[in-house]
Write a protein that holds these residues in place. Structure first.
Motif: not given
Lengths: 296, 327
Positions: B180-185, B253-257, B259-260, B267
């Motif tokens: 879940k690394a997309d929670t980190l910058s 993963r598709l987010y409103p801001w 795509v990761v 990424h």
């Protein structure tokens, strides 16, 4: 009874407003959740100032304490002439140990201590004009964004605390969930809360009239809010926005299409702040008072 | 690669055993590989999604995620699923050992006993088979690698992480993973990685170390090994969903801001983790055999020796068992 002319009763509202502005008001908020869920950042984002306990000790490395500690930090913030004495109580160590049994006890103790303090002042023969209010008006509980269900710890905590304080659960660091995952997670949480009869703020029992009910129903549909906190500004479309910058985009904290932080802020500050205080005073504090007076 | 053939025997000095690696290679391809990967971490850290992404399959098709009420009753379970994956004629028999329930209870005091017992049981079974008379078909169910999932939401290791890793670092190769690394910058990731490495050193935890590239390898491989070593612990994002991004379909993963992208090295470290696992599968097995298993074996035999002195061993019983094995 019909009035023949203009009396000027509505001027009372203005007078009350001026009085409130002069005296200012107190607001006490508690944040609870495991280490690293963004509690301090969230508080700073909510009040657009560095008011968290970390802000008062900058640069210190985050170490998990061996027991749950409660740390309160008070700031006076002002907006358009209105002063607010804001106290934020943080709970580092909660839920971080291997054995977290009863980790909610220090928190329950603290909340009851504030009720006790107020009670003592209230029953004095010579009372202060304005009793200092340290009672916790709202407890924001941070649920980790697992996307699955509430954990045993979450349920235990909320079940116990919602009986003595207003609990506002939020999904922390929600930028890790897609919109679909968010909706599913929320639904499961709502089911869980209902199954375990946990009554979070705004509680259905305290809706005063149909308007209130309608407004609160809309809020209840969205609880828990999926929030993201940020204390840095970035440039987006020519504007400065608060957000988190990543390689795949900028998450704008105040953009309702990105996260529900604006809803949380509106609830806690813009629309329901007074309501939180009223319920604390009229419901939770009164329950405590009745219990105590019956004991003695 | 030169096809194996007998070269001209008139070439002076050439004996022909340089061909041996090819023979070994062919035999391995025929035999196939067995690999057991254990996955440990709290619920909701992205373990199952990552495993499915790594092996491009759905190992958990009928999965039901238990609610908290069910979790309160349960203790840690061990669930092993085996799949046979084949690629270009090479067969891999992969067993993924899942540990649902780990870290979920309010009191996690006992949550790693079950896991340690499982690891020991596999060693015990191998020891028993290895000491037996019929050793032709020993099945290796020993855990060759343990992916330990660290929460990306914290500030580093939690007390449970430290205790668990210290309890198993002498029994299995630990590869710490942050999912879940997309929670980190990117900056937050660097900080978290460094913090975790510092804490690992501080507590004397032994994680799996990639062996340095041999001096005779080419520069590319050496550079790749350096990069891999520098990225531990890997910060990964898992997904098997195809999203449209920049005109092509990618796993992400598709987010409103935005795509990761799972397979985009800018990424996250997914590709690095996969490379590491594939290129070091052999080494992970070797270290398990040469280090962890041998440790277990010598400890066990020391204990076992004492036991035989204390009790009257039924020799007839043993002979009967051995006879049965030979048959």
């Amino acid at each position: 009874c019909q009035l023949f002319g203009y009396v000027g009763i509505e001027a009372v509202l203005d007078q009350m407003k001026i009085k409130t502005m002069k005296t200012g008001f107190e607001f006490n908020i508690m944040v609870v959740g495991q280490s690293g869920l963004g509690k301090s950042t969230m508080v700073n984002t909510l009040f657009k100032s560095k008011v968290s306990r970390k802000a008062s000790q900058p640069g210190q490395e985050e170490r998990i304490p061996k027991t749950v500690q409660l740390q309160s930090v008070t700031h006076v913030i002002e907006e358009k002439g209105v002063k607010m004495k804001l106290t934020v109580t943080d709970t580092p160590g909660f839920g971080d140990q291997i054995n977290n049994e009863n980790c909610w006890d220090p928190i329950i103790k603290y909340i009851n201590e504030q009720y006790e303090r107020y009670l003592r002042e209230e029953i004095l023969i010579t009372r202060k004009r304005k009793i200092p209010d340290t009672r916790v008006h709202g407890c924001v509980y941070f649920v980790p964004p697992t996307g699955h269900w509430l954990r045993p710890l979450d349920l235990e905590f909320m079940r116990r605390l919602s009986k003595i304080v207003n609990v506002v659960p939020v999904i922390a660091k929600a930028d890790t969930l897609t919109l679909e995952e968010r909706a599913e997670f929320k639904q499961r949480i709502q089911e869980d809360l209902k199954t375990h009869a946990i009554s979070v703020y705004p509680q259905e029992d305290f809706d005063q009239d149909p308007d209130d009910r309608a407004l609160n129903d809309r809020i209840r549909e969205k609880i828990p809010f999926a929030v993201v906190g940020a204390d840095q500004e970035h440039q987006v479309n020519g504007k400065r926005v608060l957000g988190r910058k990543t390689k795949w985009g900028i998450i704008e904290v105040e953009n309702p299409a990105h996260c529900e932080f604006p809803l949380l802020r509106d609830l806690l500050i813009r629309s329901h702040l007074q309501d939180l205080k009223d319920i604390t005073h009229n419901v939770h504090y009164e329950s405590y008072r009745v219990r105590r007076l019956n004991e003695s | 690669q030169q096809p194996a053939q007998f070269t001209n025997p008139e070439t002076p000095g050439y004996v022909g055993f340089a061909n041996l690696p090819n023979q070994v290679h062919r035999k391995s391809v025929k035999k196939g590989f067995e690999f057991t990967l254990m996955v440990v971490g709290e619920s909701g850290l992205g373990k199952s999604t990552l495993i499915n992404s790594l092996f491009l399959t759905d190992l958990y098709p009928e999965r039901i995620i238990p609610g908290a009420a069910e979790k309160i009753e349960r203790t840690v379970q061990i669930e092993a699923s085996t799949v046979e994956i084949e690629e270009r004629g090479v067969k891999l028999r992969l067993t993924v050992v899942d540990t649902p329930g780990y870290g979920d209870a309010i009191n996690c005091r006992d949550c790693f006993k079950t896991i340690i017992s499982y690891i020991d049981e596999q060693f015990e079974r191998y020891l028993h088979d290895e000491s037996g008379l019929n050793r032709r078909h020993i099945i290796d169910n020993r855990v060759h690698c343990c992916f330990y999932f660290i929460s990306p939401f914290g500030h580093g290791l939690k007390p449970l992480d430290v205790e668990f890793m210290k309890a198993i670092h002498n029994k299995v190769n630990i590869v710490p993973v942050i999912a879940k690394a997309d929670t980190l910058s990117l900056k937050e990731r660097e900080r978290l990685k460094k913090r975790i490495l510092d804490e690992i050193e501080e507590h004397g935890i032994k994680i799996y170390h990639l062996p340095d590239a041999e001096s005779d390898e080419d520069e590319d491989f050496k550079e790749q090994t350096r990069l891999l070593k520098a990225s531990i612990p890997f910060c990964v994002v898992g997904s098997n969903q195809l999203i449209e991004a920049k005109g092509k379909k990618v796993r992400g993963r598709l987010y409103p801001w935005g795509v990761v992208e799972v397979e985009n090295p800018e990424h996250n470290d997914f590709l690095k983790l996969r490379t590491m696992l594939i290129t070091h599968m052999q080494d992970l097995q070797e270290v398990t055999q040469d280090l962890h298993y041998e440790n277990f074996r010598s400890e066990r035999l020391k204990q076992g020796g004492r036991k035989i002195e204390d009790e009257e061993v039924n020799k007839d019983q043993i002979l009967l068992e051995k006879e049965a094995e030979v048959r």
